[in-house]
Design a protein around this motif. Structure first.
Motif, PDB file in Angstrom:
ATOM      1  N   ALA A   8       3.871  -8.996 -14.635  1.00 37.07           N
ATOM      2  CA  ALA A   8       5.160  -8.612 -15.201  1.00 37.07           C
ATOM      3  C   ALA A   8       5.334  -7.109 -15.068  1.00 37.07           C
ATOM      4  O   ALA A   8       4.361  -6.349 -15.040  1.00 37.07           O
ATOM      5  N   CYS A   9       6.565  -6.687 -15.026  1.00 37.12           N
ATOM      6  CA  CYS A   9       6.878  -5.278 -14.824  1.00 37.12           C
ATOM      7  C   CYS A   9       6.596  -4.435 -16.062  1.00 37.12           C
ATOM      8  O   CYS A   9       6.819  -4.879 -17.199  1.00 37.12           O
ATOM      9  N   LEU A  10       6.109  -3.217 -15.825  1.00 42.06           N
ATOM     10  CA  LEU A  10       6.096  -2.149 -16.831  1.00 42.06           C
ATOM     11  C   LEU A  10       5.300  -2.466 -18.090  1.00 42.06           C
ATOM     12  O   LEU A  10       5.539  -1.882 -19.150  1.00 42.06           O
ATOM     13  N   MET A  11       4.323  -3.348 -17.984  1.00 42.91           N
ATOM     14  CA  MET A  11       3.537  -3.729 -19.160  1.00 42.91           C
ATOM     15  C   MET A  11       2.323  -2.828 -19.383  1.00 42.91           C
ATOM     16  O   MET A  11       1.687  -2.877 -20.434  1.00 42.91           O
ATOM     17  N   GLY A  12       2.007  -1.973 -18.386  1.00 41.76           N
ATOM     18  CA  GLY A  12       0.739  -1.260 -18.408  1.00 41.76           C
ATOM     19  C   GLY A  12       0.715  -0.008 -19.262  1.00 41.76           C
ATOM     20  O   GLY A  12       0.296   1.054 -18.813  1.00 41.76           O
ATOM     21  N   CYS A  13       1.125  -0.127 -20.505  1.00 38.90           N
ATOM     22  CA  CYS A  13       1.171   1.033 -21.384  1.00 38.90           C
ATOM     23  C   CYS A  13       0.077   0.971 -22.441  1.00 38.90           C
ATOM     24  O   CYS A  13      -0.433  -0.097 -22.783  1.00 38.90           O
ATOM     25  N   VAL A  14      -0.258   2.143 -22.946  1.00 39.91           N
ATOM     26  CA  VAL A  14      -1.299   2.237 -23.969  1.00 39.91           C
ATOM     27  C   VAL A  14      -0.885   1.480 -25.227  1.00 39.91           C
ATOM     28  O   VAL A  14      -1.724   0.927 -25.941  1.00 39.91           O
ATOM     29  N   GLY A  28      -5.357  -6.707 -17.792  1.00 38.89           N
ATOM     30  CA  GLY A  28      -4.965  -6.185 -16.488  1.00 38.89           C
ATOM     31  C   GLY A  28      -3.453  -6.134 -16.416  1.00 38.89           C
ATOM     32  O   GLY A  28      -2.793  -7.129 -16.743  1.00 38.89           O
ATOM     33  N   PHE A  29      -2.887  -4.975 -15.997  1.00 40.04           N
ATOM     34  CA  PHE A  29      -1.435  -4.850 -16.005  1.00 40.04           C
ATOM     35  C   PHE A  29      -0.960  -3.723 -15.110  1.00 40.04           C
ATOM     36  O   PHE A  29      -1.739  -2.886 -14.642  1.00 40.04           O
ATOM     37  N   SER A  30       0.347  -3.702 -14.872  1.00 41.64           N
ATOM     38  CA  SER A  30       0.965  -2.708 -14.005  1.00 41.64           C
ATOM     39  C   SER A  30       1.810  -1.739 -14.816  1.00 41.64           C
ATOM     40  O   SER A  30       2.558  -2.149 -15.703  1.00 41.64           O
ATOM     41  N   ALA A  77       2.675  -0.300  -5.656  1.00 47.76           N
ATOM     42  CA  ALA A  77       1.929  -1.010  -6.701  1.00 47.76           C
ATOM     43  C   ALA A  77       1.131  -0.040  -7.557  1.00 47.76           C
ATOM     44  O   ALA A  77       0.683   1.009  -7.079  1.00 47.76           O
ATOM     45  N   THR A  78       0.974  -0.411  -8.808  1.00 48.79           N
ATOM     46  CA  THR A  78      -0.014   0.197  -9.699  1.00 48.79           C
ATOM     47  C   THR A  78      -0.684  -0.948 -10.445  1.00 48.79           C
ATOM     48  O   THR A  78      -0.051  -1.962 -10.724  1.00 48.79           O
ATOM     49  N   PHE A  79      -1.957  -0.783 -10.753  1.00 49.32           N
ATOM     50  CA  PHE A  79      -2.637  -1.807 -11.551  1.00 49.32           C
ATOM     51  C   PHE A  79      -3.896  -1.209 -12.163  1.00 49.32           C
ATOM     52  O   PHE A  79      -4.582  -0.404 -11.535  1.00 49.32           O
ATOM     53  N   SER A  80      -4.167  -1.589 -13.392  1.00 53.89           N
ATOM     54  CA  SER A  80      -5.392  -1.136 -14.055  1.00 53.89           C
ATOM     55  C   SER A  80      -5.979  -2.271 -14.883  1.00 53.89           C
ATOM     56  O   SER A  80      -5.284  -3.221 -15.266  1.00 53.89           O
ATOM     57  N   LEU A  81      -7.274  -2.160 -15.144  1.00 46.42           N
ATOM     58  CA  LEU A  81      -8.002  -3.119 -15.968  1.00 46.42           C
ATOM     59  C   LEU A  81      -8.622  -2.354 -17.131  1.00 46.42           C
ATOM     60  O   LEU A  81      -9.310  -1.353 -16.927  1.00 46.42           O
ATOM     61  N   ILE A  82      -8.383  -2.844 -18.342  1.00 40.33           N
ATOM     62  CA  ILE A  82      -8.749  -2.118 -19.548  1.00 40.33           C
ATOM     63  C   ILE A  82      -9.788  -2.889 -20.359  1.00 40.33           C
ATOM     64  O   ILE A  82      -9.656  -4.106 -20.557  1.00 40.33           O
ATOM     65  N   ASP A  83     -10.792  -2.170 -20.829  1.00 40.57           N
ATOM     66  CA  ASP A  83     -11.774  -2.711 -21.768  1.00 40.57           C
ATOM     67  C   ASP A  83     -11.228  -2.487 -23.179  1.00 40.57           C
ATOM     68  O   ASP A  83     -11.226  -1.361 -23.686  1.00 40.57           O
ATOM     69  N   CYS A  84     -10.759  -3.554 -23.797  1.00 33.97           N
ATOM     70  CA  CYS A  84     -10.089  -3.428 -25.096  1.00 33.97           C
ATOM     71  C   CYS A  84     -11.014  -2.944 -26.210  1.00 33.97           C
ATOM     72  O   CYS A  84     -10.553  -2.360 -27.194  1.00 33.97           O
ATOM     73  N   TYR A 170      -2.183   9.596 -12.098  1.00 31.85           N
ATOM     74  CA  TYR A 170      -2.296   8.188 -12.489  1.00 31.85           C
ATOM     75  C   TYR A 170      -3.572   7.975 -13.285  1.00 31.85           C
ATOM     76  O   TYR A 170      -4.673   8.071 -12.751  1.00 31.85           O
ATOM     77  N   CYS A 171      -3.424   7.687 -14.579  1.00 27.37           N
ATOM     78  CA  CYS A 171      -4.606   7.551 -15.442  1.00 27.37           C
ATOM     79  C   CYS A 171      -4.921   6.100 -15.800  1.00 27.37           C
ATOM     80  O   CYS A 171      -5.948   5.825 -16.396  1.00 27.37           O
ATOM     81  N   GLY A 172      -4.012   5.171 -15.449  1.00 27.18           N
ATOM     82  CA  GLY A 172      -4.230   3.765 -15.785  1.00 27.18           C
ATOM     83  C   GLY A 172      -3.446   3.282 -16.986  1.00 27.18           C
ATOM     84  O   GLY A 172      -3.501   2.106 -17.334  1.00 27.18           O
ATOM     85  N   PHE A 173      -2.704   4.192 -17.621  1.00 29.06           N
ATOM     86  CA  PHE A 173      -1.823   3.849 -18.748  1.00 29.06           C
ATOM     87  C   PHE A 173      -0.498   4.591 -18.604  1.00 29.06           C
ATOM     88  O   PHE A 173      -0.479   5.761 -18.204  1.00 29.06           O
TER      89      PHE A 173
END
Length: 202
Positions: A8-14, A28-30, A77-84, A170-173
């Motif tokens: 989904a779009c624009l979900m990759g926020c802190v 995982g999100f963009s 594209a942008t994508f990151s994977l986060i350790d919650c 680009y920091c991933g968030f």
């Protein structure tokens, strides 16, 4: 959940990651929009059906590699994977920074911060770049980087996005920038777990 993947779009926020940190191990999100094709389910499904542990990292890498191999505006594209489990530490670091530099953050020039949006959807800026452009101290930026290194397991971005903007930071968030929002959104922002933990918007 072991993981949540957002196609989904624009979900990759802190803010999203912190809101969901207690219900999943990884996200995982963009940070930008996701092009219409989205994730390549033909190839990624096998990673999610591994007999022991789902290989979420490979899903993220394959998503990015697919779009990064395209040309023109399709190389976007942008994508990151986060350790919650590391999000609380990030919030703690940010609470200290936000308290010390609230005036600078409130007055940061939005036009100089890395964006992840097109058109007038101006609520998605690079989280780390906001603080860098606000002029927070090098020691605080170092603390922030350490916290990011712990929670961002993977991040990747193409050099530009749909010929609309370049991606140089680009920091991933992504993160909301209060002084480029609205009073309505700022009031709603106060209800978010991230804001309650960090006091970005008071």
């Amino acid at each position: 959940f072991d993981y949540i993947l957002f196609d989904a779009c624009l979900m990759g926020c802190v803010e999203v990651a912190y809101q969901m940190k207690d219900i999943c191990d990884k996200i995982g999100f963009s940070q930008t929009e996701v092009l219409a094709e989205g994730l390549d389910y033909t190839n990624i499904t096998s990673h999610l059906l591994e007999p022991t542990t789902s290989d979420v990292l490979s899903v993220c890498k394959e998503y990015f590699d697919y779009y990064n191999s395209q040309s023109g505006q399709y190389r976007s594209a942008t994508f990151s994977l986060i350790d919650c489990s590391k999000m609380d530490n990030l919030a703690s670091v940010c609470k200290t920074i936000f308290a010390k530099d609230s005036a600078a953050i409130a007055n940061v020039d939005a036009s100089k911060v890395q964006v992840y949006f097109r058109f007038n959807k101006h609520w998605f800026y690079d989280f780390q770049d906001i603080l860098a452009k606000a002029g927070v101290s090098s020691s605080d930026l170092s603390s922030l980087q350490s916290a990011l290194d712990q929670c961002v397991l993977y991040k990747a971005a193409t050099p530009s996005f749909i010929n609309a903007f370049d991606i140089t930071s680009y920091c991933g968030f992504s993160m909301y920038l209060p002084n480029d929002g609205t009073s309505y959104l700022n009031n709603f922002y106060k209800t978010l777990a991230w804001d309650k933990a960090t006091d970005l918007v008071k």
